[in-house]
Write a protein that holds these residues in place. Structure first.
Motif, short mmCIF file in Angstrom:
data_model
loop_
_atom_site.label_atom_id
_atom_site.label_comp_id
_atom_site.label_asym_id
_atom_site.label_seq_id
_atom_site.Cartn_x
_atom_site.Cartn_y
_atom_site.Cartn_z
N ASP A 199 4.96 -8.23 9.32
CA ASP A 199 4.43 -9.18 8.34
C ASP A 199 5.75 -9.81 7.92
O ASP A 199 6.89 -9.35 7.75
N LYS A 256 -1.84 -5.04 -3.56
CA LYS A 256 -3.20 -3.88 -3.65
C LYS A 256 -2.97 -3.28 -2.42
O LYS A 256 -3.22 -2.41 -1.96
N GLU A 257 -3.25 -4.55 -1.46
CA GLU A 257 -3.46 -4.11 0.07
C GLU A 257 -2.16 -3.32 0.62
O GLU A 257 -2.38 -2.26 1.12
N LEU A 258 -0.90 -3.49 0.08
CA LEU A 258 0.21 -2.87 0.60
C LEU A 258 0.34 -1.55 0.03
O LEU A 258 0.99 -0.41 0.53
N SER A 292 -3.31 -9.36 -4.89
CA SER A 292 -4.09 -8.72 -4.01
C SER A 292 -3.32 -8.15 -2.66
O SER A 292 -3.58 -7.16 -2.07
N ILE A 293 -2.14 -8.91 -2.32
CA ILE A 293 -1.35 -8.35 -1.33
C ILE A 293 -0.54 -7.15 -1.70
O ILE A 293 -0.57 -6.01 -1.02
N GLN A 349 -1.75 0.67 -0.43
CA GLN A 349 -2.47 1.66 0.36
C GLN A 349 -1.77 2.43 1.62
O GLN A 349 -2.16 3.30 2.05
N HIS A 350 -0.81 1.83 2.01
CA HIS A 350 -0.03 2.51 2.90
C HIS A 350 1.02 3.63 2.30
O HIS A 350 1.46 3.36 1.24
#
Ligand code: ADE
Length: 264
Positions: free
Chosen positions: A147, A118-120, A115-116, A122-123
């Motif tokens: 981070d 996936k989150e990253l 999930s991290i 997006q940048h």
């Protein structure tokens, strides 16, 4: 996605990137991996990047100046102009574009997972700082890093392998990086479950047969079997994942039956 990697061991990256799917992803313009040697941002005769720790003790500590210098040069002094010269002399003021995550790879960080990733993903741009020596000057963490990420509860000799882990896990989530457009959807962890078992030819290998259902051509039946296999594998190998997985009423019933079978 553009990765800006800051390392004292830039050669550690080349062979993996050249040998893997990341090479083609770069050639196709889907990702860009820029490796920056922190040593290039030192201005003394011997290009020193480390020093002994204040307060004594063993080991060497990464100096703050080359790391700040490298990050600021590469990411740009966005706030220098807006905030005025104070931004440079006062390190608590951001000296770089604060919309770009500046990630320190360290065993002290939040533990990396799908999930991290996936989150990253997006940048559009990420900065990755690889620590070396016994530690880094705390001011890098306090005033530059946004981070901190660990790849697990063990200590490596540096952040290079962890940076490659992030680059790989993030890149394969980006559109068109994997050959198969659904490639990342069924992955272990992608749906909060472990992945179902895979088989290819031959249909029988040393007496071990491919399950009949996979040869049946009945796609509804195959999908159901795969989903139940994913549930059962997760139940047996990683029951902790079931606590956060998105389970239907039918899944819950299936798992209850498995539990009963297990206890009898
Ligand atoms: N540097 C050293 N060990 C590490 C770990 N486990 N994760 C991220 N960076 C590291």
């Amino acid at each position: 996605m553009q990765f800006e990697v800051f390392s004292l061991l830039p050669e550690a990256f080349t062979s993996y990137i050249e040998a893997s799917i990341l090479k083609r992803a770069q050639e196709r313009g889907l990702i860009k991996i820029n490796i920056h040697n922190i040593r290039d941002y030192t201005y003394d005769k011997h290009h020193v990047t480390d020093d002994t720790p204040y307060g004594g003790g063993g080991g060497m500590v990464m100096k703050p100046e080359p790391v700040f210098e490298a990050i600021e040069k590469v990411l740009g002094f966005k706030h220098q102009v807006e905030v005025n010269d104070e931004a440079i002399s006062h390190p608590t003021k951001p000296t770089v574009d604060s919309s770009i995550p500046i990630i320190l790879l360290t065993p002290q960080g939040r533990v990396f997972n799908q999930s991290i990733a996936k989150e990253l993903s997006q940048h559009p741009r990420l900065a990755l700082i690889c620590g070396r020596y016994e530690g880094i000057d705390e001011r890098i963490r306090q005033h530059l890093v946004t981070d901190e990420i660990s790849i697990g509860d063990y200590v490596l000799t540096g952040g290079e392998i962890p940076a490659l882990v992030l680059i790989d896990a993030i890149s394969r989530l980006l559109p068109n990086v994997l050959g198969d457009p659904t490639g990342a959807e069924d992955d272990s962890h992608a749906m909060g479950l472990l992945e179902y078992p895979h088989y290819t030819r031959p249909p029988e290998f040393r007496g071990s047969k491919v399950p009949d259902v996979l040869l049946s051509g009945d796609h509804a039946k195959i999908d159901k079997w795969r989903h139940e296999q994913a549930l059962e594998r997760t139940f047996r190998k990683r029951p902790d994942m079931l606590e956060t997985a998105n389970l239907s009423a039918e899944d819950k019933k299936f798992l209850e039956k498995l539990k009963e079978k297990n206890n009898s």
